[in-house]
Design a protein around this motif. Structure first.
Motif, PDB file in Angstrom:
ATOM      1  N   ILE A   1       0.979  -1.711  -0.139  1.00 53.56           N
ATOM      2  CA  ILE A   1      -0.079  -0.188  -0.034  1.00 53.56           C
ATOM      3  C   ILE A   1       0.814   1.268  -0.090  1.00 53.56           C
ATOM      4  N   VAL A   2       0.351   2.082  -0.576  1.00 51.07           N
ATOM      5  CA  VAL A   2       1.105   3.854  -0.821  1.00 51.07           C
ATOM      6  C   VAL A   2       0.421   4.866   0.062  1.00 51.07           C
ATOM      7  N   ALA A   3      -0.702   4.626  -0.573  1.00 56.06           N
ATOM      8  CA  ALA A   3      -1.602   5.564  -0.234  1.00 56.06           C
ATOM      9  C   ALA A   3      -3.187   5.013  -0.285  1.00 56.06           C
ATOM     10  N   VAL A   4      -3.682   6.301   0.995  1.00 53.27           N
ATOM     11  CA  VAL A   4      -5.429   5.566   0.718  1.00 53.27           C
ATOM     12  C   VAL A   4      -6.362   6.988   0.814  1.00 53.27           C
ATOM     13  N   GLU A   5      -7.639   6.154   0.481  1.00 53.42           N
ATOM     14  CA  GLU A   5      -8.687   7.718   0.177  1.00 53.42           C
ATOM     15  C   GLU A   5      -9.777   7.403   1.204  1.00 53.42           C
ATOM     16  N   ARG A   6      -9.828   8.158   1.940  1.00 57.13           N
ATOM     17  CA  ARG A   6     -10.878   8.304   2.703  1.00 57.13           C
ATOM     18  C   ARG A   6     -12.157   8.826   2.906  1.00 57.13           C
ATOM     19  N   ASN A   7     -12.668   8.830   3.560  1.00 52.46           N
ATOM     20  CA  ASN A   7     -14.802   9.600   3.547  1.00 52.46           C
ATOM     21  C   ASN A   7     -14.074  10.954   3.827  1.00 52.46           C
ATOM     22  N   TYR A   8     -15.867  11.331   4.584  1.00 48.65           N
ATOM     23  CA  TYR A   8     -15.659  12.964   4.747  1.00 48.65           C
ATOM     24  C   TYR A   8     -15.142  12.361   6.480  1.00 48.65           C
ATOM     25  N   LEU A   9     -15.761  10.883   6.599  1.00 54.46           N
ATOM     26  CA  LEU A   9     -15.432  10.964   7.913  1.00 54.46           C
ATOM     27  C   LEU A   9     -13.696  10.480   8.814  1.00 54.46           C
TER      28      LEU A   9
END
Length: 68
Positions: free
Chosen positions: A4-12
């Motif tokens: 894993i090199v990056a993540v995407e997060r939701n508004y929470l």
């Protein structure tokens, strides 16, 4: 092996998808399945108990990883 090199997060602030070292964007569920199969390196899995039963979850918060 991919990592894993990056993540995407939701508004929470919850992780909803990951970017891998092979430039793939995969969902949290897909990452969970691939880690369970040994296809993704660097992901720790643990079992969690809920009212509905048991489930595997990704233990790491990936707080230090950049956003996609």
């Amino acid at each position: 092996m991919e990592t894993i090199v990056a993540v995407e997060r939701n508004y929470l602030g919850e992780i909803i998808s990951f970017k891998t070292s092979n430039e793939r964007i995969i969902s949290y569920r897909k990452a969970l399945l691939e880690a369970e199969e040994g296809l993704l390196d660097g992901i720790r899995l643990c079992e969690a108990s809920y009212e509905e039963g048991q489930a595997l979850i990704i233990e790491d918060t990936f707080a230090e990883y950049p956003l996609i």
